[in-house]
Write a protein that holds these residues in place. Structure first.
Motif, PDB file in Angstrom:
ATOM      1  N   ASN A  89       0.688  -1.170   0.304  1.00 18.93           N
ATOM      2  CA  ASN A  89      -0.396  -0.160   0.194  1.00 18.93           C
ATOM      3  C   ASN A  89       1.133   1.075   0.298  1.00 18.93           C
ATOM      4  OD1 ASN A  89      -2.023  -1.764  -0.229  1.00 18.93           O
ATOM      5  ND2 ASN A  89      -2.960  -1.491   2.361  1.00 18.93           N
ATOM      6  N   SER A  90       0.349   2.015  -0.030  1.00 17.72           N
ATOM      7  CA  SER A  90       1.502   3.719  -0.128  1.00 17.72           C
ATOM      8  C   SER A  90       1.611   3.744   1.342  1.00 17.72           C
ATOM      9  CB  SER A  90      -0.014   4.710  -1.200  1.00 17.72           C
ATOM     10  OG  SER A  90      -1.032   4.922   0.082  1.00 17.72           O
ATOM     11  N   PHE A  91       2.364   4.994   1.678  1.00 18.89           N
ATOM     12  CA  PHE A  91       2.598   5.215   3.044  1.00 18.89           C
ATOM     13  C   PHE A  91       1.425   5.899   3.816  1.00 18.89           C
ATOM     14  CE2 PHE A  91       6.949   6.144   0.417  1.00 18.89           C
ATOM     15  CZ  PHE A  91       7.277   5.182   1.529  1.00 18.89           C
ATOM     16  N   CYS A  92       1.022   5.511   5.086  1.00 14.36           N
ATOM     17  CA  CYS A  92      -0.033   6.339   5.835  1.00 14.36           C
ATOM     18  C   CYS A  92       0.656   7.358   6.436  1.00 14.36           C
ATOM     19  CB  CYS A  92       0.850   5.420   7.295  1.00 14.36           C
ATOM     20  SG  CYS A  92      -1.469   5.818   8.141  1.00 14.36           S
ATOM     21  N   ARG A  93      -0.398   8.556   6.233  1.00 17.37           N
ATOM     22  CA  ARG A  93      -0.295   9.761   6.835  1.00 17.37           C
ATOM     23  C   ARG A  93      -0.884  10.527   7.714  1.00 17.37           C
ATOM     24  NH1 ARG A  93       3.735  11.811   3.401  1.00 17.37           N
ATOM     25  NH2 ARG A  93       4.579  11.091   1.796  1.00 17.37           N
ATOM     26  N   VAL A  94      -0.441  10.957   8.561  1.00 19.22           N
ATOM     27  CA  VAL A  94      -1.361  12.468   8.935  1.00 19.22           C
ATOM     28  C   VAL A  94      -0.413  13.631   9.074  1.00 19.22           C
ATOM     29  CG1 VAL A  94      -1.610  12.241  11.568  1.00 19.22           C
ATOM     30  CG2 VAL A  94      -1.273  10.861  10.931  1.00 19.22           C
ATOM     31  N   SER A  95      -1.828  14.881   8.676  1.00 15.72           N
ATOM     32  CA  SER A  95      -2.022  15.793   8.157  1.00 15.72           C
ATOM     33  C   SER A  95      -0.475  16.774   7.310  1.00 15.72           C
ATOM     34  CB  SER A  95      -1.792  16.773   9.614  1.00 15.72           C
ATOM     35  OG  SER A  95      -3.265  15.929  10.236  1.00 15.72           O
ATOM     36  N   GLY A  96      -1.149  15.261   5.842  1.00 14.52           N
ATOM     37  CA  GLY A  96       0.224  15.433   5.458  1.00 14.52           C
ATOM     38  C   GLY A  96       1.878  14.611   5.724  1.00 14.52           C
TER      39      GLY A  96
ATOM     40  N   PRO B  76      -3.833   1.180   5.782  1.00 11.05           N
ATOM     41  CA  PRO B  76      -4.507  -0.233   5.686  1.00 11.05           C
ATOM     42  C   PRO B  76      -5.157  -0.384   5.365  1.00 11.05           C
ATOM     43  CG  PRO B  76      -5.579   2.249   7.068  1.00 11.05           C
ATOM     44  CD  PRO B  76      -4.527   2.516   6.792  1.00 11.05           C
ATOM     45  N   ASP B  77      -5.564  -1.852   4.952  1.00 11.49           N
ATOM     46  CA  ASP B  77      -6.118  -2.859   4.230  1.00 11.49           C
ATOM     47  C   ASP B  77      -7.336  -2.150   4.233  1.00 11.49           C
ATOM     48  OD1 ASP B  77      -3.329  -4.127   2.725  1.00 11.49           O
ATOM     49  OD2 ASP B  77      -3.829  -5.382   4.896  1.00 11.49           O
TER      50      ASP B  77
END
Length: 89
Positions: free
Chosen positions: A61-68, A88-89
């Motif tokens: 999957n692509s990277f997980c981000r929090v407010s960018g 997450p999947d």
């Protein structure tokens, strides 16, 4: 003679494919539920922040981000975030 062998082998081949497909479907369903992790952002010293988000360690999957900002895994024995997490999947 050849059609007689085909008629005898066809049901066995269909059953084998059905059993194989059932096992493949079951393994695909269980793999998507694995590896839910809490993700943290990090500051300029690579220390983990207090912002949490649900992420995964599945690199497909692509990277997980929090407010960018990219989310990282927080190790149990330190406060330095270095391992990136994924959506997450």
């Amino acid at each position: 003679m050849k059609t007689l062998n085909l008629k005898n082998m066809l049901p066995a081949a269909v059953i084998a494919m059905a059993v194989g497909g059932a096992f493949m479907t079951t393994s695909m369903q269980s793999s998507s539920k694995l590896a839910q992790k809490d993700g943290y952002t990090r500051n300029s010293q690579n220390e983990c922040s207090t912002i949490q988000v649900n992420c995964s360690d599945n690199p497909l999957n692509s990277f997980c981000r929090v407010s960018g900002a990219q989310a990282y895994e927080k190790p149990e024995d330190s406060n330095i975030c270095t391992t990136p997490l994924y959506k997450p999947d």
